[in-house]
Scaffold this motif. Structure first.
Motif, PDB file in Angstrom:
ATOM      1  N   UNK A   1       0.286   9.492   6.866  1.00 14.35           N
ATOM      2  CA  UNK A   1       0.168  10.080   5.526  1.00 14.35           C
ATOM      3  C   UNK A   1       0.617   9.187   4.332  1.00 14.35           C
ATOM      4  N   UNK A   2       1.733   8.639   4.670  1.00  7.45           N
ATOM      5  CA  UNK A   2       2.625   7.629   3.666  1.00  7.45           C
ATOM      6  C   UNK A   2       1.434   6.549   3.439  1.00  7.45           C
TER       7      UNK A   2
ATOM      8  N   UNK B   1       0.708  -1.168   0.032  1.00  2.00           N
ATOM      9  CA  UNK B   1      -0.021   0.063   0.118  1.00  2.00           C
ATOM     10  C   UNK B   1       0.988   1.419  -0.120  1.00  2.00           C
ATOM     11  N   UNK B   2       1.777   1.161   0.957  1.00  3.14           N
ATOM     12  CA  UNK B   2       2.636   2.393   1.058  1.00  3.14           C
ATOM     13  C   UNK B   2       3.565   2.782  -0.249  1.00  3.14           C
ATOM     14  N   UNK B   3       3.885   1.810  -0.948  1.00  4.19           N
ATOM     15  CA  UNK B   3       4.857   1.777  -2.123  1.00  4.19           C
ATOM     16  C   UNK B   3       4.105   2.028  -3.245  1.00  4.19           C
ATOM     17  N   UNK B   4       2.580   1.850  -3.231  1.00  3.72           N
ATOM     18  CA  UNK B   4       1.963   1.713  -4.716  1.00  3.72           C
ATOM     19  C   UNK B   4       0.829   2.893  -4.494  1.00  3.72           C
ATOM     20  N   UNK B   5       0.810   4.030  -3.999  1.00  7.60           N
ATOM     21  CA  UNK B   5      -0.197   4.894  -3.905  1.00  7.60           C
ATOM     22  C   UNK B   5      -0.839   5.328  -2.737  1.00  7.60           C
ATOM     23  N   UNK B   6      -0.603   4.507  -1.586  1.00  5.47           N
ATOM     24  CA  UNK B   6      -1.183   4.558  -0.544  1.00  5.47           C
ATOM     25  C   UNK B   6      -2.844   4.327  -0.549  1.00  5.47           C
ATOM     26  N   UNK B   7      -3.488   5.330  -0.341  1.00  8.30           N
ATOM     27  CA  UNK B   7      -4.881   5.215  -0.282  1.00  8.30           C
ATOM     28  C   UNK B   7      -5.412   4.966  -1.782  1.00  8.30           C
ATOM     29  N   UNK B   8      -4.862   5.369  -2.661  1.00  7.79           N
ATOM     30  CA  UNK B   8      -5.217   5.008  -4.122  1.00  7.79           C
ATOM     31  C   UNK B   8      -5.019   3.428  -4.413  1.00  7.79           C
TER      32      UNK B   8
ATOM     33  N   UNK C   1      -3.598   9.355  -1.034  1.00  8.92           N
ATOM     34  CA  UNK C   1      -3.673   8.806  -2.280  1.00  8.92           C
ATOM     35  C   UNK C   1      -2.648   9.609  -3.397  1.00  8.92           C
ATOM     36  N   UNK C   2      -1.979   8.750  -3.998  1.00 13.86           N
ATOM     37  CA  UNK C   2      -1.095   9.239  -5.023  1.00 13.86           C
ATOM     38  C   UNK C   2      -1.287   8.281  -6.074  1.00 13.86           C
ATOM     39  N   UNK C   3      -2.516   9.125  -7.298  1.00 15.54           N
ATOM     40  CA  UNK C   3      -2.845   8.190  -8.263  1.00 15.54           C
ATOM     41  C   UNK C   3      -1.580   8.375  -9.189  1.00 15.54           C
ATOM     42  N   UNK C   4      -0.722   8.966  -9.256  1.00 18.38           N
ATOM     43  CA  UNK C   4       0.304   8.973 -10.278  1.00 18.38           C
ATOM     44  C   UNK C   4       1.151   7.495 -10.148  1.00 18.38           C
ATOM     45  N   UNK C   5       0.898   6.980  -8.975  1.00 22.70           N
ATOM     46  CA  UNK C   5       1.538   5.667  -8.964  1.00 22.70           C
ATOM     47  C   UNK C   5       0.700   4.480  -9.367  1.00 22.70           C
ATOM     48  N   UNK C   6      -0.476   4.680  -9.709  1.00 25.63           N
ATOM     49  CA  UNK C   6      -1.475   3.869 -10.054  1.00 25.63           C
ATOM     50  C   UNK C   6      -1.073   3.436 -11.464  1.00 25.63           C
ATOM     51  N   UNK C   7      -0.586   2.204 -11.743  1.00 27.33           N
ATOM     52  CA  UNK C   7      -0.250   1.595 -13.070  1.00 27.33           C
ATOM     53  C   UNK C   7      -0.808   0.223 -13.309  1.00 27.33           C
ATOM     54  N   UNK C   8      -0.532  -0.417 -14.686  1.00 17.45           N
ATOM     55  CA  UNK C   8      -0.910  -1.656 -14.745  1.00 17.45           C
ATOM     56  C   UNK C   8      -0.297  -2.752 -13.905  1.00 17.45           C
TER      57      UNK C   8
END
Length: 450
Positions: free
Chosen positions: A198-199, A34-41, A203-210
């Motif tokens: 926070x980490x 979760x922390x490495x791949x966009x948190x809440x995203x 949400x960091x939607x820029x990290x959401x990828x395939x």
């Protein structure tokens, strides 16, 4: 043969089945991912994957088990014909191997619980690293702890469904939740804990990828125990009026909530002392002992208690999982060989203890015990997680969506028409198309094809 048991209440069903899903992976894998791949995203993507794959897959196995009211091998043959019996055999073999190597890590947790009580984990980072290396490389102690954990599991399973599994689940799951909540509160009250929260949750939607989507799919798959025959076996103890879809949804939500709470326990404490935790055994046995020592340095008594509570939490989480894995094989030998439950449980205990011994030695005193360049423990992990589990869940979905009698499946889904069939068509479409596709994507991603 002894009278077949059933879970006594809906609460027992939820706690026991959720306990089978909640394990060490919730604590050392989900928070890190979760922390490495966009948190809440990532959490939002994960929830979507639970809806796409997790809940439909759980209902799949629930229908197989509850319809047949018998062990996994016989259950699959009753719903699909004798040629489908091999899926049950595959699940039984998978769960036996998993219990064997899982007991090694669970045994480490048990050792660390006793070490925490004895105050043996106090020291600088180099001491903690040396402590773990010395213990894990010992040829005797890790094996004894692993066997000890299998025996504890045996004592529960041998008592049967109501007196053993149900009672243990009603005790262990509430204790696990209480301990987790205490540790979350303690962690979030530390200085600079907000950075860790926070980490995890920003949400960091820029990290959401395939790749993130495929990782979330895989996490949803493994976290909910799909493909082990555990869900099928536990469902065989469900009462006929159990709402399968509602039960699967509640179990999935409880499992996900515990995983998120684990993140709220780990990240605030880690960030309060400037450590970004990694994943896997090193998090549990090297990183976090140092985190607790530094975070509560001004309150050594609190740090001592927190360390004990943390490893007690791990032991409970591991035990709820090992109980379910042991029950799969125990039910099989109990019913197929017409053995008393105690004797059937002993067969599983002895087999899993042998697997545990060899796996323990392969990552310790005898590191030359390898297959295909991997330690026996890593090989068993690879074999089950990347081959056997996806295969079992995929074949179950194919059976339920394409070969099992549709009316039979609908009758089980709706409890013979007593429940509204509002979601049946959507679920059935998912089982036929979406679930097999998701599992195929996970499989291909694991081998680097996608």
């Amino acid at each position: 043969m002894d009278k077949r048991g059933t879970f006594g209440s809906r609460l027992a069903i939820i706690l026991a089945t959720a306990g089978s899903a909640v394990g060490l992976g919730n604590i050392w894998r989900f928070p890190f991912m979760t922390g490495q791949n966009g948190g809440a995203a990532f959490i939002l993507v994960y929830f979507a994957c639970v809806l796409l794959l997790g809940i439909p897959g759980m209902v799949n196995e629930f229908i197989v088990g509850r319809h047949a009211q018998t062990n996994a091998a016989r259950a699959y043959s009753q719903i699909g014909g004798r040629k489908w019996r091999f899926i049950g055999y595959l699940g039984i073999l998978t769960s036996t191997i998993i219990l064997g190597f899982y007991a090694v890590v669970a045994g480490w947790c048990l050792q660390y619980l006793f070490a925490s009580i004895a105050g043996q984990l106090n020291g600088d980072p180099s001491y903690v690293i040396a402590y773990f290396r010395t213990f894990s490389s010992d040829p005797i102690k890790p094996c004894l702890w692993a066997i000890g954990f299998v025996l504890i599991t045996h004592l529960v399973v041998a008592q049967g469904v109501e007196k053993g599994i149900e009672r243990a689940s009603k005790l262990l799951m509430p204790l696990l939740l209480v301990l987790l909540l205490i540790l979350v509160v303690a962690s979030c009250l530390l200085p600079n804990a907000s950075a860790g929260i926070e980490f995890l949750l920003k949400p960091d939607f820029s990290k959401v990828s395939r790749d993130v989507f495929l990782e979330a799919l895989g996490q949803a798959f493994f976290s909910l125990s799909l493909g082990t025959a555990c869900l099928c076996t536990y469902a065989s103890y469900f009462k006929r009026d159990t709402n399968l879809l509602r039960s699967a949804t509640q179990i999935a939500l409880l499992d996900s909530a515990i995983a998120i709470l684990a993140g709220l326990m780990i990240f605030p404490a880690a960030f309060s002392v400037g450590v970004q935790p990694d994943s896997g055994p090193s998090l549990i046995f090297i990183t976090l002992p140092n985190v607790f020592r530094e975070a509560f340095a001004a309150m050594p008594l609190v740090g001592y208690v927190i360390s004990i509570l943390f490893y007690a939490l791990l032991v409970f989480a591991a035990l709820t999982s090992t109980i379910s894995m042991h029950e799969i094989g125990t039910a099989f030998f109990h019913e197929e060989l017409s053995l008393p439950r105690q004797k059937a449980a002993w067969i599983l205990t002895l087999v899993c203890s042998l697997i545990a011994i060899f796996c323990s030695l392969s990552v310790g005193a005898y590191s030359n015990l390898q297959l295909f360049g991997m330690s026996l423990l890593d090989f068993c992990d690879f074999l089950t997680a990347q081959l056997m589990l996806p295969a079992g869940a995929f074949l179950t979905s194919i059976l339920m969506g394409w070969f099992a009698n549709r009316q039979l499946v609908q009758d089980e889904f709706t409890n013979n028409g007593t429940l509204h069939a509002t979601f049946f068509k959507a679920w059935y479409f998912s089982v036929r198309y979406i679930v097999p596709l998701c599992i195929a994507l996970i499989f291909l991603h694991q081998f680097g094809v996608l």
